[in-house]
Design a protein around this motif. Structure first.
Motif, PDB file in Angstrom:
ATOM      1  N   VAL A 314       0.842  -1.219   0.000  1.00 40.07           N
ATOM      2  CA  VAL A 314       0.000   0.000   0.000  1.00 40.07           C
ATOM      3  C   VAL A 314       0.866   1.254   0.000  1.00 40.07           C
ATOM      4  CG1 VAL A 314      -2.099  -0.984   1.010  1.00 40.07           C
ATOM      5  CG2 VAL A 314      -0.368  -0.074   2.524  1.00 40.07           C
ATOM      6  N   ARG A 315       2.013   1.192   0.692  1.00 38.76           N
ATOM      7  CA  ARG A 315       2.895   2.371   0.684  1.00 38.76           C
ATOM      8  C   ARG A 315       3.508   2.553  -0.710  1.00 38.76           C
ATOM      9  NH1 ARG A 315       6.822   1.674   5.640  1.00 38.76           N
ATOM     10  NH2 ARG A 315       6.562  -0.559   5.223  1.00 38.76           N
ATOM     11  N   ILE A 316       3.844   1.443  -1.356  1.00 38.63           N
ATOM     12  CA  ILE A 316       4.397   1.532  -2.716  1.00 38.63           C
ATOM     13  C   ILE A 316       3.345   2.106  -3.670  1.00 38.63           C
ATOM     14  CG2 ILE A 316       5.114   0.092  -4.686  1.00 38.63           C
ATOM     15  CD1 ILE A 316       6.620  -1.649  -2.563  1.00 38.63           C
ATOM     16  N   ALA A 317       2.099   1.678  -3.521  1.00 38.45           N
ATOM     17  CA  ALA A 317       1.031   2.189  -4.391  1.00 38.45           C
ATOM     18  C   ALA A 317       0.885   3.695  -4.225  1.00 38.45           C
ATOM     19  CB  ALA A 317      -0.287   1.484  -4.078  1.00 38.45           C
ATOM     20  N   LYS A 318       0.976   4.188  -2.992  1.00 37.34           N
ATOM     21  CA  LYS A 318       0.839   5.628  -2.746  1.00 37.34           C
ATOM     22  C   LYS A 318       2.025   6.395  -3.346  1.00 37.34           C
ATOM     23  CE  LYS A 318      -0.748   9.410  -0.560  1.00 37.34           C
ATOM     24  NZ  LYS A 318       0.241  10.434  -0.754  1.00 37.34           N
ATOM     25  N   VAL A 319       3.222   5.871  -3.108  1.00 39.94           N
ATOM     26  CA  VAL A 319       4.419   6.542  -3.625  1.00 39.94           C
ATOM     27  C   VAL A 319       4.402   6.529  -5.155  1.00 39.94           C
ATOM     28  CG1 VAL A 319       6.952   6.449  -3.701  1.00 39.94           C
ATOM     29  CG2 VAL A 319       5.752   6.008  -1.552  1.00 39.94           C
ATOM     30  N   ALA A 320       3.958   5.416  -5.743  1.00 36.08           N
ATOM     31  CA  ALA A 320       3.873   5.321  -7.208  1.00 36.08           C
ATOM     32  C   ALA A 320       2.900   6.374  -7.734  1.00 36.08           C
ATOM     33  CB  ALA A 320       3.441   3.918  -7.623  1.00 36.08           C
ATOM     34  N   THR A 321       1.799   6.592  -7.030  1.00 33.48           N
ATOM     35  CA  THR A 321       0.836   7.624  -7.437  1.00 33.48           C
ATOM     36  C   THR A 321       1.515   8.988  -7.436  1.00 33.48           C
ATOM     37  OG1 THR A 321      -0.898   6.340  -6.356  1.00 33.48           O
ATOM     38  CG2 THR A 321      -1.465   8.587  -6.960  1.00 33.48           C
ATOM     39  N   GLU A 322       2.260   9.260  -6.360  1.00 32.53           N
ATOM     40  CA  GLU A 322       2.948  10.565  -6.263  1.00 32.53           C
ATOM     41  C   GLU A 322       3.965  10.740  -7.393  1.00 32.53           C
ATOM     42  OE1 GLU A 322       4.682  10.530  -2.361  1.00 32.53           O
ATOM     43  OE2 GLU A 322       2.712  10.517  -1.401  1.00 32.53           O
ATOM     44  N   ARG A 323       4.593   9.624  -7.779  1.00 27.41           N
ATOM     45  CA  ARG A 323       5.613   9.719  -8.834  1.00 27.41           C
ATOM     46  C   ARG A 323       5.019   9.625 -10.234  1.00 27.41           C
ATOM     47  NH1 ARG A 323       9.993   5.636  -6.099  1.00 27.41           N
ATOM     48  NH2 ARG A 323      10.336   6.876  -4.216  1.00 27.41           N
ATOM     49  N   GLY A 324       3.705   9.525 -10.318  1.00 27.44           N
ATOM     50  CA  GLY A 324       3.031   9.488 -11.617  1.00 27.44           C
ATOM     51  C   GLY A 324       3.265   8.186 -12.378  1.00 27.44           C
ATOM     52  N   LEU A 325       3.515   7.087 -11.635  1.00 30.86           N
ATOM     53  CA  LEU A 325       3.731   5.798 -12.304  1.00 30.86           C
ATOM     54  C   LEU A 325       2.374   5.153 -12.602  1.00 30.86           C
ATOM     55  CD1 LEU A 325       6.654   4.503 -10.057  1.00 30.86           C
ATOM     56  CD2 LEU A 325       6.800   5.550 -12.321  1.00 30.86           C
ATOM     57  N   ALA A 326       2.075   4.970 -13.858  1.00 29.98           N
ATOM     58  CA  ALA A 326       0.756   4.469 -14.243  1.00 29.98           C
ATOM     59  C   ALA A 326       0.829   3.010 -14.663  1.00 29.98           C
ATOM     60  CB  ALA A 326       0.223   5.304 -15.407  1.00 29.98           C
ATOM     61  N   GLY A 327      -0.216   2.255 -14.310  1.00 32.97           N
ATOM     62  CA  GLY A 327      -0.319   0.867 -14.758  1.00 32.97           C
ATOM     63  C   GLY A 327       0.414  -0.102 -13.857  1.00 32.97           C
ATOM     64  N   PRO A 328       0.595  -1.347 -14.327  1.00 28.91           N
ATOM     65  CA  PRO A 328       1.192  -2.389 -13.489  1.00 28.91           C
ATOM     66  C   PRO A 328       2.666  -2.135 -13.207  1.00 28.91           C
ATOM     67  CG  PRO A 328       0.829  -3.189 -15.719  1.00 28.91           C
ATOM     68  CD  PRO A 328       0.216  -1.825 -15.667  1.00 28.91           C
ATOM     69  N   LEU A 329       3.066  -2.370 -11.952  1.00 26.22           N
ATOM     70  CA  LEU A 329       4.477  -2.195 -11.580  1.00 26.22           C
ATOM     71  C   LEU A 329       5.113  -3.589 -11.551  1.00 26.22           C
ATOM     72  CD1 LEU A 329       3.953   0.250  -8.550  1.00 26.22           C
ATOM     73  CD2 LEU A 329       4.466   0.862 -10.899  1.00 26.22           C
ATOM     74  N   ASP A 330       5.397  -4.143 -12.737  1.00 21.23           N
ATOM     75  CA  ASP A 330       5.796  -5.547 -12.824  1.00 21.23           C
ATOM     76  C   ASP A 330       7.025  -5.920 -11.997  1.00 21.23           C
ATOM     77  OD1 ASP A 330       3.783  -6.486 -14.575  1.00 21.23           O
ATOM     78  OD2 ASP A 330       4.772  -5.442 -16.221  1.00 21.23           O
ATOM     79  N   ASP A 331       8.071  -5.096 -12.062  1.00 22.74           N
ATOM     80  CA  ASP A 331       9.314  -5.490 -11.384  1.00 22.74           C
ATOM     81  C   ASP A 331       9.147  -5.499  -9.863  1.00 22.74           C
ATOM     82  OD1 ASP A 331       9.030  -2.771 -11.477  1.00 22.74           O
ATOM     83  OD2 ASP A 331      10.979  -2.340 -12.362  1.00 22.74           O
ATOM     84  N   VAL A 332       8.590  -4.429  -9.319  1.00 22.43           N
ATOM     85  CA  VAL A 332       8.376  -4.367  -7.880  1.00 22.43           C
ATOM     86  C   VAL A 332       7.340  -5.418  -7.464  1.00 22.43           C
ATOM     87  CG1 VAL A 332       7.463  -2.903  -6.049  1.00 22.43           C
ATOM     88  CG2 VAL A 332       9.041  -1.949  -7.713  1.00 22.43           C
ATOM     89  N   SER A 333       6.304  -5.585  -8.274  1.00 20.96           N
ATOM     90  CA  SER A 333       5.245  -6.554  -7.970  1.00 20.96           C
ATOM     91  C   SER A 333       5.779  -7.984  -7.896  1.00 20.96           C
ATOM     92  CB  SER A 333       4.142  -6.508  -9.031  1.00 20.96           C
ATOM     93  OG  SER A 333       3.073  -5.695  -8.619  1.00 20.96           O
ATOM     94  N   THR A 334       6.813  -8.290  -8.687  1.00 25.05           N
ATOM     95  CA  THR A 334       7.347  -9.654  -8.675  1.00 25.05           C
ATOM     96  C   THR A 334       7.837 -10.031  -7.282  1.00 25.05           C
ATOM     97  OG1 THR A 334       8.046  -9.474 -10.982  1.00 25.05           O
ATOM     98  CG2 THR A 334       9.104 -11.195  -9.694  1.00 25.05           C
ATOM     99  N   TYR A 335       8.356  -9.051  -6.541  1.00 27.22           N
ATOM    100  CA  TYR A 335       8.869  -9.336  -5.200  1.00 27.22           C
ATOM    101  C   TYR A 335       7.729  -9.576  -4.208  1.00 27.22           C
ATOM    102  CZ  TYR A 335      12.228  -9.439  -1.457  1.00 27.22           C
ATOM    103  OH  TYR A 335      13.002  -9.871  -0.414  1.00 27.22           O
ATOM    104  N   LEU A 336       6.583  -8.954  -4.468  1.00 30.83           N
ATOM    105  CA  LEU A 336       5.499  -8.950  -3.480  1.00 30.83           C
ATOM    106  C   LEU A 336       4.314  -9.836  -3.852  1.00 30.83           C
ATOM    107  CD1 LEU A 336       5.407  -5.059  -2.980  1.00 30.83           C
ATOM    108  CD2 LEU A 336       6.667  -6.695  -1.600  1.00 30.83           C
TER     109      LEU A 336
END
Ligand SMILES: NC(=O)c1ccc[n+]([C@@H]2O[C@H](COP(=O)([O-])OP(=O)(O)OC[C@H]3O[C@@H](n4cnc5c(N)ncnc54)[C@H](O)[C@@H]3O)[C@@H](O)[C@H]2O)c1
Length: 359
Positions: A314-336
């Motif tokens: 959830v913290r990564i999702a919030k930070v990704a929103t702030e950084r304007g990262l859109a769509g699936p975060l495949d690399d980070v998601s692979t770890y989680l």
């Protein structure tokens, strides 16, 4: 007014949601000494676990709908341990969610559905998400609830909220949903949490170690038993199909293609309650063709094991929103997560996560 910096809504107030809420409150100690035990990351993008707050909750069980989230997390049939003795009222009343296929099979016998007419639709959930100013919607729906899961994903899209899919139904791994979140400029994480010391995570580590030592894996299996509602639900082979698939997909990344592989939920043992036991068995050949076998038994409490990962997601999702990262975060998601859609290697995933956290 909620002063939390990361406003989270949860769909499905079951055992995993209970551990997530307890985990956050445990770490919100008003600046006292923080117990680092069991934390993967103390800080993500400047956020601590205690910076997470809950602003909305959805369920369909009559024993949870209408209750404050602080009480609903301990309502039957939830059976995970209570680690935090006193939880204040959170001021979040659990709303009736979108039913769809949420309560099918064995669940229908034990979950009294709160009836509501007309039925709750995607737009109703989106409207609550907007009103609560949620940043992230965490989906904790039962395995097999594909239509319901995708309906909540649609509500997150409509409300402009990031989506974290903890169950194995395809959202992050589905081409259409991936594109929708990308087009909407919203982060998408999932599918199916890879628990902190989860069976799939351990199985992958063992298979990777075999490869590193130069031995060949000929076959392996992973049997899982547990006594919570997730395991009751997955006694139905049809409902469990997606879980079997996400485990197999995750393991296929490290187990060689020629090896025989079976992994999935194996039985429901009611008296285990939220405890889960995994048996991992690997057979193969070493130098000169020497046969070897190994067997590992992992015993955990299922729900805190997954919450330890979701507090990061959830913290990564919030930070990704702030950084304007859109769509699936495949690399980070692979770890989680077990099935991020386009997985990368564990090493690349770990490096990507480290870079994300300390850019
Ligand atoms: N370690 C883990 O526990 C772990 C790890 C990885 C993935 N998961 C996945 O996370 C999901 C949640 O697990 P859990 O143990 O909390 O399950 P659970 O059965 O305890 O909770 C599911 C909740 O969803 C509610 N629900 C059902 N249909 C709904 C609907 N249509 N709308 C809103 N709420 C609805 C149920 O009433 C229940 O409260 C499962 O899919 C599970 O496979 C769990």
């Amino acid at each position: 007014v909620d002063v939390s910096q990361i406003r989270v809504a949860v769909a499905g107030v079951g055992n995993c949601a209970s551990s997530l809420v307890q985990g956050v409150l445990h770490h919100r100690d008003g600046g006292g000494v923080v117990d680092r035990c069991g934390m993967m990351h103390e800080l993500i993008g400047g956020y601590r676990i205690g910076d997470v707050g809950f602003v909305a909750g959805f369920d369909v069980d009559a024993r949870k709908v209408g209750m404050d989230l602080s009480e609903a997390i301990f309502s039957e049939p939830n059976c995970t341990s209570r680690y935090v003795e006193s939880i204040p009222s959170l001021g979040v009343v659990v709303a009736r969610g979108i039913l769809e296929d949420g309560v099918d099979g064995a669940l229908a016998e034990i979950v009294p559905v709160a009836r509501q007419a007309p039925e709750v639709e995607t737009e109703d959930v989106a409207s609550i998400l907007r009103q609560s100013a949620a940043h992230v919607l965490v989906c904790y729906l039962p395995t097999g609830a594909r239509r319901a899961t995708q309906a909540y994903a649609g509500a997150a899209l409509a409300a402009g909220v990031a989506f974290v899919n903890c169950n194995p139904e395809p959202v992050a791994a589905d081409a259409t949903w991936r594109e929708r979140f990308r087009a909407a400029g919203l982060p998408l994480l999932g599918d199916d949490v890879k628990s902190q010391i989860g069976a799939t995570s351990l199985h992958r580590a063992l298979a990777g170690w075999c490869e590193e030592r130069g031995v060949v894996i000929d076959s392996c299996y992973q049997l899982n038993i547990g006594g919570n509602t997730d395991f009751l639900n997955m006694r139905d082979v049809g409902r469990a199909a997606s879980k079997r698939m996400t485990k197999t997909i995750s393991l296929s990344g490290v187990v060689p293609p020629g090896a025989k592989l079976t992994a999935g939920p194996s039985d429901f043992v009611p008296h285990l309650e939220d405890r889960k036991i995994a048996y991992i068995h690997i057979e193969g050949r070493g130098f000169l063709g020497m046969p070897f076998s190994m067997e590992v038994r992992l015993g955990v409490e299922d729900s805190p094991n997954s919450a330890g990962v979701v507090v990061d997601a959830v913290r990564i999702a919030k930070v990704a929103t702030e950084r304007g990262l859109a769509g699936p975060l495949d690399d980070v998601s692979t770890y989680l997560f077990k099935n991020p859609g386009r997985p990368v290697s564990d090493r690349v995933a770990r490096e990507a996560l480290d870079r994300f956290i300390r850019p």
